[in-house]
Design a protein around this motif. Structure first.
Motif, PDB file in Angstrom:
ATOM      1  N   THR A   1       0.955  -1.326  -0.036  1.00  0.00           N
ATOM      2  CA  THR A   1       0.128  -0.114   0.019  1.00  0.00           C
ATOM      3  C   THR A   1       0.899   1.051  -0.132  1.00  0.00           C
ATOM      4  O   THR A   1       0.666   2.182  -0.671  1.00  0.00           O
ATOM      5  CB  THR A   1      -0.869  -0.115   1.043  1.00  0.00           C
ATOM      6  OG1 THR A   1      -1.703  -1.302   1.036  1.00  0.00           O
ATOM      7  CG2 THR A   1      -1.757   1.275   1.092  1.00  0.00           C
ATOM      8  N   ASN A   2       1.877   1.438   0.904  1.00  0.00           N
ATOM      9  CA  ASN A   2       2.664   2.390   0.949  1.00  0.00           C
ATOM     10  C   ASN A   2       3.549   2.619  -0.492  1.00  0.00           C
ATOM     11  O   ASN A   2       3.704   3.696  -1.018  1.00  0.00           O
ATOM     12  CB  ASN A   2       3.819   2.343   2.322  1.00  0.00           C
ATOM     13  CG  ASN A   2       2.954   2.587   3.533  1.00  0.00           C
ATOM     14  OD1 ASN A   2       1.983   3.332   3.381  1.00  0.00           O
ATOM     15  ND2 ASN A   2       3.401   1.906   4.481  1.00  0.00           N
ATOM     16  N   GLU A   3       3.966   1.257  -1.030  1.00  0.00           N
ATOM     17  CA  GLU A   3       4.720   1.592  -2.422  1.00  0.00           C
ATOM     18  C   GLU A   3       3.629   2.233  -3.536  1.00  0.00           C
ATOM     19  O   GLU A   3       4.148   3.034  -4.359  1.00  0.00           O
ATOM     20  CB  GLU A   3       5.177   0.253  -2.667  1.00  0.00           C
ATOM     21  CG  GLU A   3       6.399  -0.260  -1.872  1.00  0.00           C
ATOM     22  CD  GLU A   3       7.075  -1.408  -2.393  1.00  0.00           C
ATOM     23  OE1 GLU A   3       6.608  -2.005  -3.266  1.00  0.00           O
ATOM     24  OE2 GLU A   3       7.966  -1.883  -1.587  1.00  0.00           O
ATOM     25  N   PHE A   4       2.592   1.633  -3.425  1.00  0.00           N
ATOM     26  CA  PHE A   4       1.273   2.040  -4.493  1.00  0.00           C
ATOM     27  C   PHE A   4       1.170   3.690  -4.230  1.00  0.00           C
ATOM     28  O   PHE A   4       1.439   4.417  -5.231  1.00  0.00           O
ATOM     29  CB  PHE A   4       0.263   1.303  -4.336  1.00  0.00           C
ATOM     30  CG  PHE A   4      -0.644   1.913  -5.092  1.00  0.00           C
ATOM     31  CD1 PHE A   4      -0.865   1.428  -6.475  1.00  0.00           C
ATOM     32  CD2 PHE A   4      -1.752   2.565  -4.532  1.00  0.00           C
ATOM     33  CE1 PHE A   4      -1.921   1.861  -7.249  1.00  0.00           C
ATOM     34  CE2 PHE A   4      -2.979   3.093  -5.520  1.00  0.00           C
ATOM     35  CZ  PHE A   4      -2.989   2.656  -6.820  1.00  0.00           C
ATOM     36  N   VAL A   5       1.216   3.955  -3.275  1.00  0.00           N
ATOM     37  CA  VAL A   5       0.864   5.699  -2.872  1.00  0.00           C
ATOM     38  C   VAL A   5       2.153   6.505  -3.299  1.00  0.00           C
ATOM     39  O   VAL A   5       1.800   7.351  -3.874  1.00  0.00           O
ATOM     40  CB  VAL A   5       0.662   5.882  -1.453  1.00  0.00           C
ATOM     41  CG1 VAL A   5       0.698   7.127  -1.032  1.00  0.00           C
ATOM     42  CG2 VAL A   5      -1.103   5.027  -0.911  1.00  0.00           C
ATOM     43  N   LYS A   6       3.239   5.890  -2.850  1.00  0.00           N
ATOM     44  CA  LYS A   6       4.468   6.662  -3.348  1.00  0.00           C
ATOM     45  C   LYS A   6       4.560   6.660  -4.843  1.00  0.00           C
ATOM     46  O   LYS A   6       4.905   7.729  -5.246  1.00  0.00           O
ATOM     47  CB  LYS A   6       5.615   5.990  -2.677  1.00  0.00           C
ATOM     48  CG  LYS A   6       7.119   6.789  -2.970  1.00  0.00           C
ATOM     49  CD  LYS A   6       8.078   5.976  -2.382  1.00  0.00           C
ATOM     50  CE  LYS A   6       8.049   4.937  -1.075  1.00  0.00           C
ATOM     51  NZ  LYS A   6       9.246   4.476  -0.753  1.00  0.00           N
ATOM     52  N   ASN A   7       4.293   5.593  -5.390  1.00  0.00           N
ATOM     53  CA  ASN A   7       4.508   5.564  -7.051  1.00  0.00           C
ATOM     54  C   ASN A   7       3.550   6.318  -7.794  1.00  0.00           C
ATOM     55  O   ASN A   7       3.724   7.004  -8.654  1.00  0.00           O
ATOM     56  CB  ASN A   7       4.740   4.095  -7.308  1.00  0.00           C
ATOM     57  CG  ASN A   7       6.009   3.445  -7.167  1.00  0.00           C
ATOM     58  OD1 ASN A   7       6.907   4.124  -6.409  1.00  0.00           O
ATOM     59  ND2 ASN A   7       5.667   1.999  -6.983  1.00  0.00           N
ATOM     60  N   ASN A   8       2.277   6.314  -7.035  1.00  0.00           N
ATOM     61  CA  ASN A   8       1.016   7.006  -7.952  1.00  0.00           C
ATOM     62  C   ASN A   8       0.866   8.281  -7.367  1.00  0.00           C
ATOM     63  O   ASN A   8      -0.070   8.942  -7.905  1.00  0.00           O
ATOM     64  CB  ASN A   8      -0.109   6.051  -7.820  1.00  0.00           C
ATOM     65  CG  ASN A   8       0.131   4.856  -8.801  1.00  0.00           C
ATOM     66  OD1 ASN A   8       0.852   4.764  -9.580  1.00  0.00           O
ATOM     67  ND2 ASN A   8      -0.248   3.532  -8.214  1.00  0.00           N
ATOM     68  N   LEU A   9       1.582   8.705  -6.440  1.00  0.00           N
ATOM     69  CA  LEU A   9       1.407  10.280  -5.706  1.00  0.00           C
ATOM     70  C   LEU A   9      -0.187  10.190  -5.232  1.00  0.00           C
ATOM     71  O   LEU A   9      -0.650  11.553  -5.345  1.00  0.00           O
ATOM     72  CB  LEU A   9       1.918  11.344  -6.809  1.00  0.00           C
ATOM     73  CG  LEU A   9       3.315  11.133  -7.090  1.00  0.00           C
ATOM     74  CD1 LEU A   9       3.385  12.315  -8.278  1.00  0.00           C
ATOM     75  CD2 LEU A   9       4.009  11.508  -6.043  1.00  0.00           C
ATOM     76  N   ASN A  10      -0.723   9.187  -4.899  1.00  0.00           N
ATOM     77  CA  ASN A  10      -2.106   9.274  -4.580  1.00  0.00           C
ATOM     78  C   ASN A  10      -2.217   9.393  -2.976  1.00  0.00           C
ATOM     79  O   ASN A  10      -1.159   9.125  -2.138  1.00  0.00           O
ATOM     80  CB  ASN A  10      -3.014   8.082  -4.831  1.00  0.00           C
ATOM     81  CG  ASN A  10      -3.040   7.984  -6.327  1.00  0.00           C
ATOM     82  OD1 ASN A  10      -3.191   9.123  -6.793  1.00  0.00           O
ATOM     83  ND2 ASN A  10      -3.232   6.903  -6.754  1.00  0.00           N
ATOM     84  N   SER A  11      -3.244   9.957  -2.390  1.00  0.00           N
ATOM     85  CA  SER A  11      -3.087   9.845  -0.865  1.00  0.00           C
ATOM     86  C   SER A  11      -3.881   8.631  -0.399  1.00  0.00           C
ATOM     87  O   SER A  11      -4.818   8.198  -1.020  1.00  0.00           O
ATOM     88  CB  SER A  11      -3.852  11.083  -0.445  1.00  0.00           C
ATOM     89  OG  SER A  11      -5.258  11.008  -0.920  1.00  0.00           O
ATOM     90  N   VAL A  12      -3.564   8.118   0.671  1.00  0.00           N
ATOM     91  CA  VAL A  12      -4.069   6.857   1.005  1.00  0.00           C
ATOM     92  C   VAL A  12      -4.814   7.010   2.193  1.00  0.00           C
ATOM     93  O   VAL A  12      -4.781   8.001   2.741  1.00  0.00           O
ATOM     94  CB  VAL A  12      -2.730   5.746   1.687  1.00  0.00           C
ATOM     95  CG1 VAL A  12      -2.037   6.438   2.786  1.00  0.00           C
ATOM     96  CG2 VAL A  12      -3.157   4.474   1.850  1.00  0.00           C
ATOM     97  N   PRO A  13      -5.937   6.251   2.107  1.00  0.00           N
ATOM     98  CA  PRO A  13      -7.032   6.598   2.946  1.00  0.00           C
ATOM     99  C   PRO A  13      -6.418   6.156   4.601  1.00  0.00           C
ATOM    100  O   PRO A  13      -5.862   5.293   4.633  1.00  0.00           O
ATOM    101  CB  PRO A  13      -8.128   5.498   2.822  1.00  0.00           C
ATOM    102  CG  PRO A  13      -8.016   5.130   1.495  1.00  0.00           C
ATOM    103  CD  PRO A  13      -6.404   5.551   0.936  1.00  0.00           C
ATOM    104  N   LEU A  14      -6.496   7.145   5.352  1.00  0.00           N
ATOM    105  CA  LEU A  14      -5.681   6.857   6.718  1.00  0.00           C
ATOM    106  C   LEU A  14      -6.569   5.967   7.579  1.00  0.00           C
ATOM    107  O   LEU A  14      -5.840   5.289   8.207  1.00  0.00           O
ATOM    108  CB  LEU A  14      -5.516   8.170   7.479  1.00  0.00           C
ATOM    109  CG  LEU A  14      -4.489   9.516   7.034  1.00  0.00           C
ATOM    110  CD1 LEU A  14      -4.716  10.527   7.937  1.00  0.00           C
ATOM    111  CD2 LEU A  14      -2.929   8.617   6.934  1.00  0.00           C
TER     112      LEU A  14
END
Length: 138
Positions: free
Chosen positions: A86-99
């Protein structure tokens, strides 16, 4: 395979298993958990091979306690991998992850860590399990 060779193999598995288990329970690092689970798998496969060669049809297995610990650490490993992905996906796609999602995963992870610590004693080792398995071997 002779009894001495079987006992030596099992003794070696349990020695490595105890080493990785101590590390895994102390810090819950994913690599230590992975190594511990690999040792359990090797033992399970070996016991399965012995069962296939058994003339009396007896099935050799790991103990229930070992199976439970294996399962708890597997669940912890899955949550760790899910957090990492999840953290890698967020980092690569510059999306915000649902906290809330991350918090739920971390809560589950802490719950399973607590369950695994509560399941075992402080001075736990696999000596009893090793004796139990060796006693049933051909």
């Amino acid at each position: 395979m002779r009894k001495e060779e079987i006992n030596e193999f099992i003794k070696d598995r349990f020695k490595k298993m105890n080493k990785y288990f101590r590390k895994a329970i102390d810090n819950f690092e994913s690599e230590d958990i992975r190594k511990f689970r690999i040792e359990i798998k090797k033992l399970k496969v070996f016991l399965h091979l012995l069962s296939m060669e058994s003339e009396d049809g007896f099935s050799y297995r790991i103990t229930k306690r070992m199976k439970t610990i294996y399962g708890y650490l597997g669940i912890i490993q899955n949550f760790q991998l899910q957090l990492k992905a999840t953290n890698e996906f967020v980092k690569n796609n510059l999306n915000s992850v649902p906290l809330m999602y991350l918090n739920n995963i971390e809560k589950e992870l802490e719950y399973w860590k607590k369950c695994s610590r509560d399941f075992i004693d402080k001075d736990f080792d696999f000596f009893i399990d090793e004796k139990e398995i060796v006693a049933t071997l051909p």
